[in-house]
Design a protein around this motif. Structure first.
Motif: not given
Length: 421
Positions: A71-73, A147-152, A175-181, A223-228
């Motif tokens: 997703d990031d790129p 985007l937060a690697a599926g953990k946001g 989550f860095g700038d992902a949590g600004t909003q 906690p949530n993960t990217g998927g188990m």
């Protein structure tokens, strides 16, 4: 036709695995890939954000198609970079990938076009968000906008947990700038469901439905993960509900993106909740194949994946017939000890050569100087069992997963259990 797949996780391994079966596929390159992918493709040490190097490599090798996994790129315009060089690429442009890159954009889009989703409010002020939160009922959902690697995403079952999640995102910037909003939305109860669709503008070709397991521990605890782990099909969810989700959510969203001047080409991933009264609502949209949903969906695809990719890129997706296998698929993720928090790397993996009746997709592996398989990520491997039904596929996945060992290995033991009730 030579192909470049971008990414290096379990999703990309599954994509490469499926493309390898196409009679049209020549050499498959994967940048950066991983040790498991390297058994099927030529791994190229170029990072997913090194757009100049990636486009130059694609030109040098004269690849006929680029497939973007992560997703990031996508969110920062990798598809636009390839299109600027006239290189065929499967994936949404930056302005379309925003449907995943911004939770507020996605929620506002659905609200504007009356597409079913949870009630919500968006905030860029911590004080205003906290004041609103304190007036809400529990449980409640707090989402970082970016985007937060599926953990946001936090599903808070107490006000204390909700306040901490909000503070973590907006004040401590975990989550860095992902949590600004942030988006604060109502909690939806019911069965979760994922539907991935190949999309070409307004043309939507749904894949078979799947269900992911995000929390790290059994019983959806922790906690949530990217998927188990994931499974497909969903025998406990009626076909009529799946069809309603496609007609009332996925197709209208594709049309809405076209209407907004952001036509979507690629895989549109709908994360849905089926309420107790059987009505589907949108939890999220992703702009790419899901991980680990891809690991159960693609093994069920009977049609040629490369032909589907090319049809979407060329605007001919409506002309493609897709066939699916009847057999079920269950994926059990083997993760490093400590995941989704901090975890060690370089832990020797044993037993991979003992797996004889499952597909093993590598998510975070490497080979050390001694030639041993070692861990190199939080989610290490996805073990996929195929069978006549969920019970048979599940038994096979767990039986084969037990043959693989490494210090600290953790996995859920209840993947697909909901489908057996």
């Amino acid at each position: 036709m030579d192909i470049l797949v971008i990414g290096g996780g379990g999703r990309e391994h599954a994509i490469v695995w499926a493309l390898k079966q196409s009679p049209q596929a020549g050499t498959i390159y994967c940048a950066p890939g991983n040790a498991g992918i390297g058994q099927l493709a030529e791994c190229v040490p170029i990072g997913v954000f090194e757009f100049d190097r990636l486009t130059a490599f694609a030109e040098e090798k004269q690849v006929g198609l680029v497939v973007v996994g992560p997703d990031d790129p996508l969110a920062v315009g990798i598809v636009d970079a390839f299109e600027a060089k006239a290189i065929p690429v499967f994936g949404p442009r930056k302005n379309a990938a925003e449907i995943e890159g911004s939770k507020t954009f996605m929620k506002d889009l659905l609200h504007k076009y009356n597409i079913p989703t949870a009630a919500y409010r968006k905030f860029d002020s911590y004080d205003e968000a906290r004041s609103y939160l304190l007036e809400q009922k529990i449980p409640i959902v707090i989402k970082a906008d970016g985007l937060a690697a599926g953990k946001g995403v936090t599903v808070a079952y107490s006000m204390e947990e909700a306040e901490k999640a909000l503070s973590d995102m907006m004040v401590d910037k975990v989550f860095g700038d992902a949590g600004t909003q942030v988006v604060i939305e109502e909690f939806l109860e019911g069965q979760e469901m994922s539907i991935l669709s190949f999309v070409d503008g307004e043309t939507v070709r749904p894949m078979v439905a799947a269900q992911d397991h995000k929390p790290v521990f059994d019983g959806d605890q922790g906690p949530n993960t990217g998927g188990m782990g994931t499974y497909s099909p969903l025998p406990h969810i009626a076909d009529s509900i799946i069809e309603e989700a496609i007609e009332t959510i996925i197709k209208p969203t594709a049309k809405a993106m076209v209407a907004e001047g952001r036509p979507f080409t690629g895989v549109l991933f709908a994360g849905l909740m089926i309420s107790p009264d059987g009505k589907p609502k949108t939890v999220e949209f992703n702009a790419r194949f899901g991980d680990p949903e891809t690991q159960v969906v693609l093994p069920r695809l009977k049609s040629d994946l490369l032909s589907i990719f090319l049809a979407a890129v060329n605007g001919n997706l409506a002309d493609v017939e897709m066939e699916w296998k009847d057999e079920a698929a269950v994926c059990v993720v083997l993760a490093s000890g400590g995941y989704p928090g901090s975890y060690p790397k370089g832990v020797p993996i044993h037993g991979l050569d003992q797996v004889d009746d499952a597909i093993v997709f590598h998510a975070g592996t490497a080979v050390n100087e001694a030639g041993e398989w070692v861990t190199n990520g939080g989610r290490v491997l996805g073990v996929v069992g195929l069978g006549r039904d969920i019970a048979a596929a599940r038994a096979k996945a767990y039986e084969q997963a037990e043959r693989i060992t490494f210090a600290g290995k953790q996995n859920r033991t209840d993947i697909a259990a909901k489908a057996l009730v």
